[in-house]
Scaffold this motif. Structure first.
Motif, PDB file in Angstrom:
ATOM      1  N   ARG A 141     -19.609  -0.867   0.997  1.00 57.46           N
ATOM      2  CA  ARG A 141     -19.909  -2.112   0.265  1.00 57.46           C
ATOM      3  C   ARG A 141     -19.008  -2.290  -0.962  1.00 57.46           C
ATOM      4  O   ARG A 141     -18.583  -1.341  -1.586  1.00 57.46           O
ATOM      5  CB  ARG A 141     -21.357  -2.157  -0.256  1.00 57.46           C
ATOM      6  N   LEU A 142     -18.785  -3.554  -1.253  1.00 55.61           N
ATOM      7  CA  LEU A 142     -18.148  -3.941  -2.511  1.00 55.61           C
ATOM      8  C   LEU A 142     -19.194  -4.716  -3.281  1.00 55.61           C
ATOM      9  O   LEU A 142     -19.990  -5.438  -2.701  1.00 55.61           O
ATOM     10  CB  LEU A 142     -16.942  -4.835  -2.249  1.00 55.61           C
ATOM     11  N   VAL A 156     -14.062 -12.476   1.159  1.00 53.13           N
ATOM     12  CA  VAL A 156     -14.557 -11.238   0.551  1.00 53.13           C
ATOM     13  C   VAL A 156     -16.086 -11.248   0.506  1.00 53.13           C
ATOM     14  O   VAL A 156     -16.744 -10.235   0.758  1.00 53.13           O
ATOM     15  CB  VAL A 156     -13.936 -10.982  -0.839  1.00 53.13           C
ATOM     16  N   ALA A 172     -18.022  -8.189   2.170  1.00 48.36           N
ATOM     17  CA  ALA A 172     -18.277  -7.200   1.114  1.00 48.36           C
ATOM     18  C   ALA A 172     -19.278  -6.124   1.534  1.00 48.36           C
ATOM     19  O   ALA A 172     -19.090  -4.937   1.257  1.00 48.36           O
ATOM     20  CB  ALA A 172     -18.746  -7.900  -0.162  1.00 48.36           C
ATOM     21  N   LYS A 173     -20.332  -6.536   2.243  1.00 47.01           N
ATOM     22  CA  LYS A 173     -21.395  -5.573   2.595  1.00 47.01           C
ATOM     23  C   LYS A 173     -20.958  -4.586   3.668  1.00 47.01           C
ATOM     24  O   LYS A 173     -21.614  -3.582   3.888  1.00 47.01           O
ATOM     25  CB  LYS A 173     -22.621  -6.326   3.097  1.00 47.01           C
ATOM     26  N   GLU A 174     -19.893  -4.923   4.384  1.00 49.87           N
ATOM     27  CA  GLU A 174     -19.510  -4.115   5.544  1.00 49.87           C
ATOM     28  C   GLU A 174     -18.303  -3.215   5.281  1.00 49.87           C
ATOM     29  O   GLU A 174     -17.836  -2.536   6.183  1.00 49.87           O
ATOM     30  CB  GLU A 174     -19.201  -5.039   6.726  1.00 49.87           C
ATOM     31  N   CYS A 175     -17.809  -3.209   4.036  1.00 51.03           N
ATOM     32  CA  CYS A 175     -16.572  -2.468   3.762  1.00 51.03           C
ATOM     33  C   CYS A 175     -16.795  -0.970   3.573  1.00 51.03           C
ATOM     34  O   CYS A 175     -17.733  -0.548   2.910  1.00 51.03           O
ATOM     35  CB  CYS A 175     -15.913  -3.008   2.494  1.00 51.03           C
ATOM     36  N   ARG A 211      -9.544  -1.683   6.670  1.00 46.51           N
ATOM     37  CA  ARG A 211      -9.539  -3.063   7.181  1.00 46.51           C
ATOM     38  C   ARG A 211     -10.769  -3.394   8.030  1.00 46.51           C
ATOM     39  O   ARG A 211     -11.022  -2.740   9.037  1.00 46.51           O
ATOM     40  CB  ARG A 211      -8.269  -3.340   8.011  1.00 46.51           C
ATOM     41  N   TYR A 242      -6.056  -7.577  -2.960  1.00 41.67           N
ATOM     42  CA  TYR A 242      -5.625  -8.466  -1.868  1.00 41.67           C
ATOM     43  C   TYR A 242      -6.839  -9.027  -1.174  1.00 41.67           C
ATOM     44  O   TYR A 242      -6.907 -10.192  -0.814  1.00 41.67           O
ATOM     45  CB  TYR A 242      -4.926  -7.662  -0.772  1.00 41.67           C
ATOM     46  N   ILE A 278      -6.280  -1.855   2.773  1.00 39.59           N
ATOM     47  CA  ILE A 278      -6.008  -3.110   2.070  1.00 39.59           C
ATOM     48  C   ILE A 278      -6.390  -2.926   0.599  1.00 39.59           C
ATOM     49  O   ILE A 278      -7.536  -2.584   0.305  1.00 39.59           O
ATOM     50  CB  ILE A 278      -6.842  -4.266   2.669  1.00 39.59           C
ATOM     51  N   PRO A 279      -5.433  -3.140  -0.316  1.00 38.61           N
ATOM     52  CA  PRO A 279      -5.789  -3.021  -1.738  1.00 38.61           C
ATOM     53  C   PRO A 279      -6.931  -3.995  -2.052  1.00 38.61           C
ATOM     54  O   PRO A 279      -6.931  -5.133  -1.566  1.00 38.61           O
ATOM     55  CB  PRO A 279      -4.506  -3.435  -2.463  1.00 38.61           C
ATOM     56  N   LEU A 280      -7.877  -3.533  -2.828  1.00 40.22           N
ATOM     57  CA  LEU A 280      -9.060  -4.341  -3.133  1.00 40.22           C
ATOM     58  C   LEU A 280      -8.673  -5.723  -3.670  1.00 40.22           C
ATOM     59  O   LEU A 280      -9.286  -6.735  -3.303  1.00 40.22           O
ATOM     60  CB  LEU A 280      -9.915  -3.567  -4.154  1.00 40.22           C
ATOM     61  N   VAL A 330      -9.633  -0.803   0.683  1.00 39.88           N
ATOM     62  CA  VAL A 330     -10.631  -1.162   1.686  1.00 39.88           C
ATOM     63  C   VAL A 330     -10.066  -0.812   3.055  1.00 39.88           C
ATOM     64  O   VAL A 330      -8.907  -1.104   3.337  1.00 39.88           O
ATOM     65  CB  VAL A 330     -10.925  -2.675   1.600  1.00 39.88           C
ATOM     66  N   VAL A 380       0.890  -1.174   0.000  1.00 39.97           N
ATOM     67  CA  VAL A 380       0.000   0.000   0.000  1.00 39.97           C
ATOM     68  C   VAL A 380       0.919   1.211   0.000  1.00 39.97           C
ATOM     69  O   VAL A 380       1.620   1.475   0.967  1.00 39.97           O
ATOM     70  CB  VAL A 380      -0.883   0.020   1.263  1.00 39.97           C
TER      71      VAL A 380
END
Lengths: 514, 514
Positions: free
Chosen positions: A105-106, B91, B95-98, B127, B83, B79-81, B125, A40
């Motif tokens: 979210r993603l 993931v 995903a919903k909590e990022c 962490r 990774y 964190i790079p997406l 992201v 990063v």
């Protein structure tokens, strides 16, 4: 990761300081396994040896904060953009360095790629400092002069996007503490600002063995939104300055922006007087640049994770058990002794490696005392003791009991020696300069072809104008590190600014800086 | 912020627990000045009283980690997406909590509005847990079996976007520790997973006075990406369960995703076996829900920021100085005594307020021992001592010297009493249930019109199917909290699943949960 044991004539770190200081710095960190760059951009991974140093700094500084009446709290990482923008100079100062959360979210898009999902109504800034978010709480907590002072500190992570990151010294994410206080009067807030600078100075000197100059920043170097920024400035071995701690008197700027208002003793409404002050993981970089040598890190005992490493030398299988037993016994004896109010921290390196390989690893990690104990020592009742502040090959042979009794004093002596050495270095490279030519010569390398350690701190008059600062920064990359305080020990001596011929109230400290 | 001193018949907290448990919880936190919601949705401000509790938890838990061979380190917040997406279940689970950083810099747009500036090539992201970013470092550090085990922990902040935040229990940002280890063999990693669960259980019991059940999560409640999740589950006063700590055996899932590979003793390449384990500021919410009463917080002495508060009662000006002096003297005597290996923490409340007002504030803050000292006590040589685990009005009059000698024992007794009380409560509300009707009745309030404390822990057979879990979650909001370990003390007793009639290897623990 560590380098192989070099032949005797060479140094453990390549390149040496005088060959390439910036690269030497990176290699010291690498060889000591303190930290490393992450994928990063600009963010570092702090490895256990580096983090152990930070834990010690944190514990010792925290005790000083509590002794001066502060308590810890924790405020949100995210700052709503509208809060952040409340203080105009502040947002302008930090706008370029902000990381911004725009989505939660993603989700998987139509092309099957993972992408950010739901946009936020209001973007969130990842805190580059917390005046505005903490101010929002203080505005709720403060109603009356009876609620004052508020004296809080927080230990946390901070994000400032860095274009030219340098490990520990300038990273996108770093760890720090930030104190934030509110006072009833301007005088109290100014006193607090100075008190906390004194705490930093004392911590730097007595714990990190860093002698520092203290003073006030010129307007151009002030914290965005502050009325006054006080700082401590250390000189490291390439003779550049590192700002090692700052304490800001914020006046009523941030309390106006956040609405921190209180009823005074005579029933009026007034804005609170606030301060903030911080010290960061940059202090670790500063200590490396100040104390490390061509064989690696040199740790001041006060902040070393391990004070003494015991290296059992076991050349023969038949004496192996006895040597290991003696090493453990010695460790237990040492751990029962105290240094600086806590038990001595001892590690026994039992790994199945050659004594030389092990010893060099601890040299590079900067452990203050290394003790070798082998079969012959068992017979003689001696141990071989090496101080990290002396030549790597130097050993003193001491009776084991004697060493146990002296261990704490040896640590005190190493701590003192590092401070003395750093102070002498700084003083030898601090010069009163009253002519422009001499000033320019001082800050210009002799061999312009390659990088060369040169310069230092110049005590030179300044007429107070921004124009002079800009010119010198442009010509030499030199800035005013601080304007020394006027006090009895250090009275201002008026003179002439050598750059303009205008009158100057006192000499200020100039240097190249990290 | 604190509520006014209520008339004697009332409780200090409104509503009472039996009237509205969720609102009572909020009011306890408010009255103790522990924390509050911030304007950043779902993020809390932890005030000094709450943070002081966290500091104690942190210090005590950290000592246990170090005693089991772990060291601390620090890894990046971002964190790079790419990774993050490496482990598929992982993931998907998060995903919903990022929260996602997509931009750096702030700039002024054409309409004069401040907006995010430069888009990042790859989003970052914030962490929500660090397996993937730490895995990237471990992949670099691990080459051979000689580099194993790696036993690290990190204390940090975590962000998981919460739709229904509840202070301390479920917040968008929270503080925690996360241990991450790599091992040479599956057996070692499984041992580590269990060892750290034991550390959590011991910490919960001996420090927070929380008796817990331990066991394994069913697949549906497992950490995303884990092979096995172990947990400790506490029952709080509304008889719901709170997961108070988890320890995950990750198999080779994350080492495969991150490329943590090593050369084995016989020269082959193998993926490392990893674990992770965490405990969070949620523990503070758990202790409130477990120990607090209708007069506010009740703190287990081991984690109380202040053990004893001394309240000088100064009704007359002429005896004021003598009373304050006696209070300070008593404080000094108490601070010289030790409790649980450290000095007793004493505060003297010298504020110019009535004794009753001050006393109620400390009741609401949950300080274990309150001591009043007034003019008459000076004559008699007595102090009036109140234990927070007894009725607020109860006072014991003790000779000052006697109290000083007994103070540590009193704290031990309060700690023990809270644990006994909590254990009795849990046991009284844990029931073996072998019929479906009884199970449904147990988890259904009698007066369906209004919220009512009901239920508890049900020990009930389960055929192991996801269908049963889904049905019961849907019908009753009840889930399997854990599958108890099979050990000598707790042998599995086969039976029949009351929901399907299928065979069941053992009873599992069901409850409603936070």
């Amino acid at each position: 990761m560590a380098q192989p044991n070099p032949p005797a004539a060479k140094t453990a770190i390549t390149p040496r300081r005088d060959e390439d200081f910036p690269e030497w710095y990176q290699q010291v960190i690498r060889a000591a396994e303190m930290a490393e760059a992450s994928d990063v951009r600009g963010s570092m991974v702090i490895r256990p040896w580096g983090y152990g140093i930070w834990e010690n700094m944190q514990r010792q500084l925290d005790a000083k904060f509590k002794a001066t009446g502060h308590r810890n709290a924790y405020f949100p990482l995210f700052i709503p953009l509208s809060y952040f923008a409340k203080e105009a100079e502040h947002v302008e100062g930090f706008a370029k360095e902000c990381a911004v959360v725009t989505h939660t979210r993603l989700e998987i898009n139509a092309e099957g790629k993972m992408v950010p999902g739901s946009p936020l109504t209001e973007p969130l800034v990842v805190r580059p400092t917390s005046e505005t978010i903490i101010g929002a709480s203080y505005a709720k907590w403060v109603q009356s002069y009876r609620d004052l002072p508020i004296l809080l500190n927080q230990w946390c992570n901070i994000v400032r996007w860095e274009m030219r990151p340098r490990i520990f010294l300038r990273t996108t994410e770093f760890l720090w503490q930030e104190g934030h206080t509110v006072h009833e009067t301007e005088a109290e807030a100014r006193e607090e600002t100075k008190r906390m600078l004194d705490v930093y100075e004392e911590f730097a000197r007595d714990h990190v063995a860093l002698p520092v100059f203290h003073g006030e920043k010129s307007e151009s170097e002030r914290f965005p939104g502050a009325v006054q920024t006080l700082c401590i400035e250390a000189m490291v071995q390439d003779r550049k300055a590192i700002q090692a701690g700052t304490s800001h008197f914020l006046g009523q700027n941030f309390s106006r922006a956040s609405g921190i208002q209180f009823q005074t003793r005579d029933g009026k409404q007034e804005f609170g007087w606030t301060t903030s002050w911080g010290m960061t993981t940059r202090m670790i970089g500063t200590l490396i640049m100040m104390h490390a040598d061509d064989d690696g890190l040199v740790l001041p005992p006060r902040i070393a994770p391990t004070h003494i490493v015991i290296i059992p030398i076991t050349p023969k299988e038949e004496t192996r058990a006895a040597v290991l037993e003696a090493a453990d016994k010695l460790a237990a004896q040492l751990r029962a002794m105290s240094y600086a109010g806590s038990p001595i921290e001892v590690e026994v390196d039992n790994r199945d490696l050659g004594g030389g390989v092990k010893s060099w690893e601890w040299v590079k990690k900067g452990v203050p005392l290394r003790v070798e104990i082998g079969p012959r020592d068992l017979e003689s009742g001696n141990v071989a003791v090496s101080r990290r502040d002396q030549a790597v090959k130097a050993k003193a042979f001491l009776k084991t009991e004697e060493f146990v009794q002296q261990a704490s004093d040896l640590l005190v002596s190493i701590q003192q020696n590092l401070l003395t050495r750093a102070t002498e270095f700084r003083d030898a490279n601090t010069r009163v300069i009253d002519s422009k030519d001499e000033f320019y010569a001082f800050f210009t390398p002799k061999n312009s072809g390659k990088p060369e350690i040169h310069g230092g701190f110049a005590l030179t008059h300044w007429d107070g104008s921004r124009g002079v600062e800009d010119q010198i920064k442009n010509d030499l990359k030199v800035t005013i590190r601080c304007i020394p305080f006027d006090d009895a020990a250090n009275p201002p001596e008026p003179g002439t600014c050598p750059f303009t011929g205008n009158p100057s109230p006192r000499r200020v400290i100039w240097a190249k800086a990290y």
